[in-house]
Scaffold this active site. Sequence first.
Site, PDB file in Angstrom:
ATOM      1  N   TYR A   1       0.800  -1.223   0.000  1.00 32.65           N
ATOM      2  CA  TYR A   1       0.000   0.000   0.000  1.00 32.65           C
ATOM      3  C   TYR A   1       0.835   1.276   0.000  1.00 32.65           C
ATOM      4  O   TYR A   1       0.287   2.371   0.100  1.00 32.65           O
ATOM      5  CB  TYR A   1      -0.961  -0.009   1.186  1.00 32.65           C
TER       6      TYR A   1
ATOM      7  N   PHE B   1       1.596 -11.902   4.814  1.00 24.87           N
ATOM      8  CA  PHE B   1       0.397 -12.651   4.438  1.00 24.87           C
ATOM      9  C   PHE B   1       0.693 -14.140   4.462  1.00 24.87           C
ATOM     10  O   PHE B   1       1.719 -14.594   3.953  1.00 24.87           O
ATOM     11  CB  PHE B   1      -0.047 -12.287   3.009  1.00 24.87           C
TER      12      PHE B   1
END
Length: 160
Positions: free
Chosen positions: A140, A158
């Site tokens: 991001y 993740f």
Amino acid sequence: AVPPAAVSRREAVSLPATSALAALVASAVSAAPARARGLPELACDGELVTAPSGLQFCDAVVGSGKAPTARTTIKAHYTGRLTDGRVFDSSYSRGSPLQFKVGAGQVIKGWDDGILGTEGVPPMRVGGKRILVIPANLGYGDRGAGGGLIPGGATLKFDV
């Protein structure tokens, strides 16, 4: 606040971050450690491998199926954490995997590269489970996401 059902799971890992993502993340997932919330957490036998892009990966389970090709629709369960262990999103909490076209820019670049493969990263295969540690430039960026839940410049972990 927008109810979680009004926001697609794709928005939870896609670019750009939206106010709907902020509502989904804030309302659907607390910032508690994954283990405290009963979410699965992957572990690898070896160390993380770092690609030239800065993307790090480790296969917890090497899949035995086909590797996806760009723009193939896939389904993937995942849990996303900040480096301090706080969970910001998980498909397990919703009970269904994220469905998206890999390599089509529907998710953050670190996901596309970590699943399809890129220099220094082999493609995942069906049935595989991989830890991805995604630097901000493949996630991001400096803007962050989720109304501050994912701070600008954050490295993301993740389990996919």
